[in-house]
Enzyme design. Structure first.
Site, mmCIF file in Angstrom:
data_model
loop_
_atom_site.group_PDB
_atom_site.id
_atom_site.type_symbol
_atom_site.label_atom_id
_atom_site.label_comp_id
_atom_site.label_asym_id
_atom_site.label_seq_id
_atom_site.Cartn_x
_atom_site.Cartn_y
_atom_site.Cartn_z
ATOM 1 N N ARG A 123 0.810 -1.233 0.000
ATOM 2 C CA ARG A 123 0.000 0.000 0.000
ATOM 3 C C ARG A 123 0.840 1.279 0.000
ATOM 4 N NH1 ARG A 123 -2.767 -3.640 3.300
ATOM 5 N NH2 ARG A 123 -4.842 -4.200 2.513
ATOM 6 N N LYS A 144 2.519 11.327 -11.173
ATOM 7 C CA LYS A 144 1.668 10.470 -11.991
ATOM 8 C C LYS A 144 2.429 9.181 -12.295
ATOM 9 C CE LYS A 144 -1.453 13.560 -14.515
ATOM 10 N NZ LYS A 144 -1.861 13.996 -15.876
ATOM 11 N N GLU A 186 8.705 18.001 -24.488
ATOM 12 C CA GLU A 186 8.069 18.343 -23.214
ATOM 13 C C GLU A 186 8.708 19.586 -22.591
ATOM 14 O OE1 GLU A 186 5.385 17.176 -22.002
ATOM 15 O OE2 GLU A 186 5.130 15.041 -22.416
ATOM 16 N N LYS A 228 6.450 23.119 -14.133
ATOM 17 C CA LYS A 228 5.569 22.009 -13.772
ATOM 18 C C LYS A 228 5.337 21.979 -12.270
ATOM 19 C CE LYS A 228 4.479 17.184 -14.450
ATOM 20 N NZ LYS A 228 4.758 15.944 -15.188
ATOM 21 N N GLU A 238 -5.038 16.996 -10.507
ATOM 22 C CA GLU A 238 -5.614 17.383 -11.793
ATOM 23 C C GLU A 238 -7.127 17.537 -11.754
ATOM 24 O OE1 GLU A 238 -5.505 15.715 -16.318
ATOM 25 O OE2 GLU A 238 -3.607 15.646 -15.246
ATOM 26 N N ARG A 242 -4.076 21.885 -13.423
ATOM 27 C CA ARG A 242 -3.001 20.969 -13.831
ATOM 28 C C ARG A 242 -3.233 20.405 -15.220
ATOM 29 N NH1 ARG A 242 0.090 16.186 -10.434
ATOM 30 N NH2 ARG A 242 1.087 15.216 -12.232
ATOM 31 N N ASN A 246 -1.377 18.981 -20.160
ATOM 32 C CA ASN A 246 -1.729 17.988 -21.180
ATOM 33 C C ASN A 246 -1.763 18.575 -22.593
ATOM 34 O OD1 ASN A 246 -2.095 15.810 -19.350
ATOM 35 N ND2 ASN A 246 -4.124 16.592 -18.816
ATOM 36 N N HIS A 249 -1.503 16.262 -25.632
ATOM 37 C CA HIS A 249 -1.549 14.870 -25.202
ATOM 38 C C HIS A 249 -2.793 14.116 -25.649
ATOM 39 C CE1 HIS A 249 1.885 16.088 -22.906
ATOM 40 N NE2 HIS A 249 2.002 14.918 -22.317
ATOM 41 N N HIS A 253 -1.533 10.932 -27.338
ATOM 42 C CA HIS A 253 -1.770 9.608 -26.773
ATOM 43 C C HIS A 253 -2.513 8.715 -27.765
ATOM 44 C CE1 HIS A 253 -1.338 10.788 -22.231
ATOM 45 N NE2 HIS A 253 -0.187 10.736 -22.873
ATOM 46 N N HIS A 266 7.361 9.050 -27.454
ATOM 47 C CA HIS A 266 6.342 9.853 -26.763
ATOM 48 C C HIS A 266 6.423 11.330 -27.138
ATOM 49 C CE1 HIS A 266 3.580 11.219 -23.663
ATOM 50 N NE2 HIS A 266 4.515 12.050 -23.229
#
Length: 367
Positions: A123, A144, A186, A228, A238, A242, A246, A249, A253, A266
């Protein structure tokens, strides 16, 4: 050494950027609160491990740590539940405890996978990011962590902050030129969303950045990480602002998913997505110069801005429907208002997005 702090209350952590940092990894792990009596797991990939893993393990062992490692195949395909289970098996067999930590030595794939292991093992245990690519300056900051599903990128994951990000610039010297450009996508993205001067600085210093000039690269990574960090400090999970991170993206993606996470790197896919977002901006009434300048900045860094003709518009649209930014029957896009300023636009018509994809394909692409 350049240092930045991500302010998230009790989850705050430092980002250290400089040369020769890996030699002091034992001290940094102790600083991060990882006790010597608890084993550490290093996750790396088949390209990075041969270069940096032996020295990293030796430095940790010299400090007194017990170290085990798990090496995954390099590439996006390793961000899968199957590989996640394999790393978990290594952690269990090595006897990692609640005070142990997972160290991510590599690029974004390694960081995302290792972070998800750290977030879910017992956990949640310690986590330290050691990025070895330019692209990972973005993925290693913000918490993330995730693996991919065949239908959607990063769909299975969590928000889990590292205890520290240790960015040794010496590890970037062996990056292939294509990986350098991909990472810089990025970097310039952070300028495009929030810092006009920095976006233009990236274009003006493109030659130095592509040549891995340490002064240029150190500043670019520091500024990108700082932008960032400022954004996520105000919106860790987010729920609002935030989302501007993206930019590019949603389309990017989809390109990765349709291509099987192997055709485009990427950053290349995100660059095409940012060109697409700039096209969408023009279709929504913004000035044409936004598209022209965005394309100029991206191409100066050796990045693609068009799609190969064989990419199916139907498949790309279907992939976008599975994206996390598609909700309640609407498509949400980050749309530039100008260089260094963006808006979160809900309820974008699918027909406009399809027009953008068609236009991205119109000129063709050598990629």
């Amino acid at each position: 050494m350049r240092s930045i702090r991500v302010e998230l209350g009790e989850r705050s952590y430092p980002i250290h950027i400089g040369s020769g940092l890996l030699a002091k990894i034992g001290e940094r792990c102790a600083e991060a609160g990882f006790p010597v009596r608890s084993p550490l797991l290093i996750v790396s990939d088949s390209e990075v491990a041969p270069r940096y893993l032996p020295a990293l393990e030796a430095a940790l062992q010299d400090y007194g740590y017990t170290v085990v490692h798990h090496i995954i195949a390099a590439g996006e395909a390793s961000k899968s539940l199957a590989v996640y289970e394999e790393v978990m098996t290594t952690a269990i067999q090595a006897g990692l405890d609640r005070r142990s930590a997972v160290l991510a030595l590599g690029g974004g794939v390694v960081g995302d996978l290792a972070g998800f292991v750290a977030a879910t093992y017992m956990r949640g245990i310690g986590f330290l990011q050691i990025p070895t690519t330019i692209l990972a300056h973005d993925s290693s900051v913000g918490g993330k962590v995730a693996v991919n599903h065949p239908l959607a990128k990063n769909m299975i994951g969590a928000f889990y902050q590292p205890s520290m990000v240790l960015y040794d610039l010496d590890t970037l010297n062996t990056l292939p030129a294509r990986q350098v450009s991909s990472g810089l996508a990025e970097v310039v993205k952070h300028g495009l969303i929030l810092d006009r001067d920095f976006a233009y600085w990236c274009r003006e210093h493109a030659e130095g950045l592509l040549a891995l000039n340490l002064e240029d690269l150190g500043y670019a990574l520091e500024r990108g990480c700082a932008i960032k960090a400022d954004v996520i400090s105000g919106d860790e999970r987010e729920y609002g602002q935030r989302a501007i991170l993206n930019l590019g993206h949603t389309i990017g993606h989809a390109i990765e998913a349709v291509g099987g996470y192997g055709v485009f790197l990427h950053g290349e896919a995100i660059a095409i997505g940012m060109a697409g977002s700039a096209l969408l901006a023009v279709k929504l009434g913004r000035d044409q110069s936004i598209y022209n300048e965005t394309v100029s900045m991206l191409t100066s860094l050796g990045l693609p801005v068009t799609l190969p003709a064989q990419y199916s518009e139907d498949e790309l649209m279907e992939a976008m429907m599975h994206d996390k930014k598609f909700k309640e029957g609407r498509m949400t896009f980050i749309v530039p208002d100008g260089i260094g300023a963006v808006s979160i636009v809900d309820d974008v018509q699918a027909s406009l997005v399809r027009e953008v994809i068609a236009q991205l394909k119109k000129e063709g692409s050598p990629w």
